[in-house]
Scaffold this motif. Structure first.
Motif, PDB file in Angstrom:
ATOM      1  N   UNK A 237       0.815  -1.211   0.000  1.00  0.00           N
ATOM      2  CA  UNK A 237       0.000   0.000   0.000  1.00  0.00           C
ATOM      3  C   UNK A 237       0.852   1.266   0.000  1.00  0.00           C
ATOM      4  N   UNK A 238       1.937   1.279   0.802  1.00  0.00           N
ATOM      5  CA  UNK A 238       2.725   2.506   0.917  1.00  0.00           C
ATOM      6  C   UNK A 238       3.648   2.732  -0.273  1.00  0.00           C
ATOM      7  N   UNK A 239       4.298   1.674  -0.745  1.00  0.00           N
ATOM      8  CA  UNK A 239       5.278   1.822  -1.825  1.00  0.00           C
ATOM      9  C   UNK A 239       4.643   1.710  -3.207  1.00  0.00           C
ATOM     10  N   UNK A 240       3.610   0.871  -3.326  1.00  0.00           N
ATOM     11  CA  UNK A 240       3.038   0.597  -4.649  1.00  0.00           C
ATOM     12  C   UNK A 240       1.580   1.012  -4.758  1.00  0.00           C
ATOM     13  N   UNK A 241       1.117   1.829  -3.817  1.00  0.00           N
ATOM     14  CA  UNK A 241      -0.227   2.430  -3.875  1.00  0.00           C
ATOM     15  C   UNK A 241      -1.329   1.389  -4.050  1.00  0.00           C
ATOM     16  N   UNK A 242      -1.146   0.204  -3.443  1.00  0.00           N
ATOM     17  CA  UNK A 242      -2.147  -0.874  -3.484  1.00  0.00           C
ATOM     18  C   UNK A 242      -2.548  -1.234  -4.903  1.00  0.00           C
ATOM     19  N   UNK A 243      -1.594  -1.182  -5.820  1.00  0.00           N
ATOM     20  CA  UNK A 243      -1.846  -1.507  -7.224  1.00  0.00           C
ATOM     21  C   UNK A 243      -1.863  -3.024  -7.393  1.00  0.00           C
ATOM     22  N   UNK A 244      -3.006  -3.580  -7.807  1.00  0.00           N
ATOM     23  CA  UNK A 244      -3.124  -5.028  -7.980  1.00  0.00           C
ATOM     24  C   UNK A 244      -2.221  -5.549  -9.084  1.00  0.00           C
ATOM     25  N   UNK A 245      -1.758  -4.670  -9.972  1.00  0.00           N
ATOM     26  CA  UNK A 245      -0.884  -5.117 -11.052  1.00  0.00           C
ATOM     27  C   UNK A 245       0.523  -5.423 -10.586  1.00  0.00           C
ATOM     28  N   UNK A 246       0.787  -5.247  -9.268  1.00  0.00           N
ATOM     29  CA  UNK A 246       2.118  -5.571  -8.754  1.00  0.00           C
ATOM     30  C   UNK A 246       2.405  -7.058  -8.891  1.00  0.00           C
ATOM     31  N   UNK A 247       1.339  -7.891  -8.796  1.00  0.00           N
ATOM     32  CA  UNK A 247       1.518  -9.328  -8.944  1.00  0.00           C
ATOM     33  C   UNK A 247       1.936  -9.631 -10.386  1.00  0.00           C
ATOM     34  N   UNK A 248       3.063 -10.306 -10.513  1.00  0.00           N
ATOM     35  CA  UNK A 248       3.605 -10.621 -11.828  1.00  0.00           C
ATOM     36  C   UNK A 248       4.678  -9.644 -12.283  1.00  0.00           C
ATOM     37  N   UNK A 249       4.797  -8.501 -11.591  1.00  0.00           N
ATOM     38  CA  UNK A 249       5.818  -7.522 -11.959  1.00  0.00           C
ATOM     39  C   UNK A 249       7.146  -7.891 -11.308  1.00  0.00           C
ATOM     40  N   UNK A 250       8.179  -7.159 -11.663  1.00  0.00           N
ATOM     41  CA  UNK A 250       9.532  -7.449 -11.179  1.00  0.00           C
ATOM     42  C   UNK A 250      10.057  -6.284 -10.362  1.00  0.00           C
ATOM     43  N   UNK A 251      10.651  -6.594  -9.197  1.00  0.00           N
ATOM     44  CA  UNK A 251      11.328  -5.592  -8.375  1.00  0.00           C
ATOM     45  C   UNK A 251      12.764  -6.075  -8.156  1.00  0.00           C
ATOM     46  N   UNK A 252      13.648  -5.150  -7.820  1.00  0.00           N
ATOM     47  CA  UNK A 252      15.064  -5.491  -7.652  1.00  0.00           C
ATOM     48  C   UNK A 252      15.415  -5.524  -6.174  1.00  0.00           C
ATOM     49  N   UNK A 253      15.810  -6.701  -5.678  1.00  0.00           N
ATOM     50  CA  UNK A 253      16.205  -6.905  -4.293  1.00  0.00           C
ATOM     51  C   UNK A 253      17.637  -7.403  -4.266  1.00  0.00           C
ATOM     52  N   UNK A 254      18.489  -6.684  -3.517  1.00  0.00           N
ATOM     53  CA  UNK A 254      19.913  -7.031  -3.443  1.00  0.00           C
ATOM     54  C   UNK A 254      20.529  -7.191  -4.825  1.00  0.00           C
ATOM     55  N   UNK A 255      20.100  -6.321  -5.730  1.00  0.00           N
ATOM     56  CA  UNK A 255      20.682  -6.306  -7.065  1.00  0.00           C
ATOM     57  C   UNK A 255      20.165  -7.379  -7.995  1.00  0.00           C
TER      58      UNK A 255
END
Length: 887
Positions: A237-255
């Motif tokens: 909710x705080x970082x991605x504004x509760x966007x349901x499209x986050x599922x299936x997307x890619x984020x970068x963790x520890x490079x």
């Protein structure tokens, strides 16, 4: 219609299944007609009713039915009359309170304080201890601990897999370890996320579904599997504004890119402070060598019909089997099972229940004060109550009226107290230590509201019962004849009020003694020397992602570059890096051997805490060198391996020999380099885990020989934290702009956080004791002022016969001190028994500490003198003639 014809008509209706109300009407009609006929013949009303019923003798079921109908009508009528009386009593109570606004305000505020404090503390107890865990069937969840010498610890990965495979008492097991990560994104500052590595069945064991998307599949914790991640609802909710499209997307963790597969609801997330969850994976080739590494938290769900005792017996058998198969690593390794609720909140039970008991004492003192007020009011209203008795009101009616008044007062106090409780709960959450579990479940919910209502009703009955009993025992007819003077009743009232104040004093003594013990304990704790200088030290933590800093050479280069830049910041006098700072709660331990000594049997090897540090660590933190030297810049890769130890390690492991020059081998290798080396120095003891308790043995190894990817930078500086950290952040970005800086704090804050819980308990119990002290002082003042007013005539006679003002003052003060003395004596006896419950919360002071008990007695005695001084002065200034005329 003849009587028997009417009865036959009733049975005809019953046979046709007509409504009961119609049957009632038929019986009522015919029975009434026959009763009136008999009344006309001279029968009494009761006799006529019985004779009419007797004439139905050939129809016994009709008689029973008719009598039952009468009973129902009478019961309904009684309920209606009772409700009407209660409504009348409530209206009368409200009118009476409106006529005495001062009394009502004082009583309501006093009760609001007691009820509000109880509600606020209960909301914490309810959320932490009583609320069900946020998982389906939480009683089936059991923590599985590996034990060493009978002491529970975390578990090794290899043992975990063996347990899960061999056990039949659990439907499944899951493992978890905390693991934070760096989140990076184009155009945004890097951010540190709290995280956890979990086995694939973790969420299925907890029965926690995904709020969005899915949880891990059974094969997603296999070595080399895809990088997937689950997000916490708050991060989503705080970082991605509760966007349901986050599922299936890619984020970068520890490079590394990670695919988001789901979101877990905040209410059912565990650990609750995790932002992300990733799969826990092990290389099958290295797993057999990890049986001695203990760092996993294991949870299991009991199989249907299995009990924790049966599961413990089975797991103990498995542990013995593993001990036989792997004696080098599993000798002495046992199993301990613990309900998950006990694991999460067990250590909080005693302190929270102590606080709940303490705030209960505050409520009892408040009740005693209000009872005193009600008793004075009831005594003053004796004439009114006597008149009501003369007009036909029974004693039960008067007692019920007084109980109703007290209940109305309590409910009004509860309404105000509920507002105070909401504010108080928010204040508690602000000052509560962050390491208290399940604070997210604390709040004023339906259960807390029911508690408030229940405690309000109980409070109303408790403090209303005493004046009601006084009225029940009073001779109201005598009062009416005496014109309201009622000296005998008022004397009894005075004795009752004195007993109430004795009770207040006793409760206040017990509460103040507990607070005094915690205050003394906290002072003793803060006097403990942590072993390092906390002033003017600021720190921050950095974590190097494995994808970018896997090679140890890159880790060394990074540390060298960062230390060089931070040391160049104006105002920084010295700088150092360490795997963790003292009192941070971080660290690890290893078993070791000493060259020249026989190898210890499996399971009996000595072990110690290990700290990886740079050469400036001891100078920056002000840790003294006792013997030998500290690390130097030339203690690097390729040079002779060296270690340092603290005095506690020297005393435990080398009691009768000089440890300098001895060679320590920790048996842990990396890049063909074994951790350990020659002991070149002994340094002072440092409290590593907590201020309470003795320093533990500690070995130090140089960072340049054993670099790590997670470390804290400590800076000794003359500048404020707010001024130095932006410059340090700039230095970090010059070395690597993708790394976030986190856990920014001073050494003083670290020490303060380590004692946050004892400080929290001390503040709360001290606050309750202060309130109890004020209420007790008010109670003493009220009683003495009342007694002086009742004895005005007597005091006038004494002064007319030659008693001096000083003697009158001593008399009043003597009565006050007598009441207070009895209360203090009873309270000290109670405190002697009850403060033993605080023993687990105390440090450096005994539950029966004589200094605390003496100080409390003197403080309460001084409060009693102060509270009675004004009534004593008023009595001493009375004019004898005017006093003798007083009634």
């Amino acid at each position: 219609m003849p009587l028997h014809d009417g009865v036959r008509r009733v049975f005809h209706l019953r046979g046709r299944g007509r409504l009961t109300s119609e049957l009632d009407d038929e019986f009522a009609f015919h029975l009434e007609m026959r009763t009136r006929e008999l009344l006309g013949r001279g029968y009494s009303e009761a006799a006529a009713r019985e004779e009419a019923l007797r004439q139905f003798g050939d129809l016994p079921d009709a008689i029973a039915y008719c009598r039952a109908a009468d009973a129902r009508r009478e019961s309904t009528q009684m309920r209606v009359e009772l409700l009407s009386d209660i409504r009348q009593d409530v209206r009368y109570a409200l009118r009476a309170l409106r006529k005495a606004p001062g009394f009502a305000a004082v009583a309501i505020l006093t009760l609001a304080l007691g009820i509000g404090a109880n509600t606020a503390i209960f909301s914490v107890v309810n959320g932490v201890l009583l609320e069900a865990l946020p998982f389906p069937r939480p009683d089936e969840l059991v923590m599985i601990h590996q034990t060493s010498d009978g002491h529970p610890t975390t578990s090794s990965p290899t043992n975990f897999y063996d347990w899960a495979e061999q056990s039949e008492s659990f439907t499944a097991m899951a493992a978890m370890t905390r693991n934070s990560v760096n989140l990076t994104a184009p155009g945004a500052d890097p951010e540190r996320l709290r995280g956890a590595l979990v086995s694939a069945r973790f969420f299925s064991v907890l029965h926690v579904p995904a709020l969005l998307g899915r949880t891990f599949n059974p094969d997603e914790d296999t070595f080399g599997g895809p990088n997937v991640v689950i997000l916490h609802e708050s991060l989503w909710r705080s970082r991605y504004n509760a966007d349901a499209r986050i599922v299936g997307s890619t984020i970068t963790l520890d490079g590394q890119p990670h695919t988001v597969i789901g979101v877990v609801a905040a209410a059912s997330a565990w650990p609750s402070r995790s932002d992300v969850w990733r799969p826990l994976r092990f290389d099958p080739a290295s797993l057999p060598r990890m049986r001695g590494a203990i760092w996993l938290t294991v949870v299991g769900r009991l199989a249907p019909g299995a009990t924790i005792d049966a599961a413990h017996a089975e797991m103990t058998t498995i542990a013995r089997r593993l001990e036989e198969q792997y004696p080098n690593s599993n000798t002495g390794v046992g199993i301990a099972l613990q309900p998950m609720r006990e694991f999460l909140v067990g250590e909080m039970r005693t302190p929270l229940l102590v606080l709940l008991g303490a705030v209960g004492f505050v409520l009892l003192i408040a009740c005693a004060n209000v009872s005193n007020l009600m008793l004075v009011r009831a005594t003053a209203r004796e004439t009114e109550l006597a008149v009501r008795t003369a007009l036909g009101a029974g004693r039960a009616r008067l007692v019920r009226q007084l109980i109703t008044e007290s209940t109305v007062l309590a409910l009004l106090g509860a309404a105000v107290g509920l507002v105070l409780a909401i504010w108080g709960t928010r204040a508690l959450l602000r000052i509560a230590p962050s390491n208290i579990p399940r604070l997210d479940a604390v709040g004023v919910d339906a259960g807390v509201l029911l508690f408030t209502l229940g405690i309000a009703l109980a409070t109303g009955i408790v403090f209303g019962l005493i004046p009601a009993m006084h009225v029940a025992r009073s001779d109201l007819n005598r009062t009416l004849k005496e014109g309201g003077r009622g000296a005998r009743g008022r004397s009894a009232s005075g004795r009752t009020r004195s007993l109430l104040v004795v009770s207040e004093m006793a409760l206040a003594v017990t509460l103040l003694t507990g607070a005094g013990l915690l205050i003394r304990s906290f002072r003793e704790l803060m006097r403990v020397d942590p072993g390092f200088r906390v002033q003017n030290v600021a720190s921050f933590t950095v974590s190097l992602p494995e994808s970018k800093y896997e090679e140890v050479d890159r880790q060394r280069l990074f540390m060298d570059g960062l230390l060089e830049r931070v040391a160049a910041i104006p105002g920084v006098r010295s700088v150092a890096g360490a795997q963790a700072l003292p009192l941070s709660g971080l660290g690890f331990s290893l078993s070791f051997g000493v060259a020249g000594r026989p190898k210890a049997p499996p399971g009996q090897e000595p072990s110690s805490e290990i700290r990886v540090v740079t050469p400036g660590f001891f100078t920056t933190l002000g840790i003294p060198v006792v013997r030998g030297r500290t690390f130097r810049d030339h203690d690097r890769q390729g040079s002779a391996r060296v270690v340092l130890m603290n005095e506690a390690a020297a005393a435990r492991f080398f009691p009768d020999e000089d440890p300098l020059g001895r060679v320590i081998d920790f048996g842990w290798s990396r890049d063909s380099v074994r951790m350990g080396g020659e002991v070149v120095g002994i340094v002072g003891n440092v409290r590593e885990q907590e201020l309470a308790g003795e320093p533990e043995p500690m070995f130090y190894v140089p960072y340049a020989q054993w670099p790590m990817d997670f470390f804290t930078i400590a800076m000794r500086t003359d500048r404020e934290l707010e001024a130095i950290i932006p410059l340090a952040r700039r230095a970090l970005r010059e070395v690597d702009p993708e790394l976030p800086m986190f856990e920014v704090q001073t050494a003083e804050q670290i020490v303060a956080d380590s004692v946050a819980r004892p400080r929290f308990y001390m503040i709360l119990l001290g606050g309750f004791a202060a309130v109890a002290l004020v209420l007790s002082g008010i109670g003493i003042y009220g009683v003495i002022a009342y007694l002086v007013a009742q004895r005005t005539h007597e005091i006038g006679v004494r002064m007319a016969l030659g008693a001096s003002s000083a003697r009158v003052t001593r008399m009043v003060l003597g009565e006050s001190l007598t009441i207070a003395g009895v209360g203090i004596a009873v309270g000290l006896a109670g405190a002697f028994l009850l403060t033993r419950l605080l023993s687990s919360l105390l440090f450096g002071v005994k539950p029966t500490d004589p200094l605390t008990f003496t100080a409390v007695a003197l403080i309460l005695g001084a409060i009693a003198i102060l509270a009675s001084w004004l009534p004593a002065m008023r009595a001493a200034r009375l004019e004898p003639v005017m006093a003798m005329r007083a009634e």
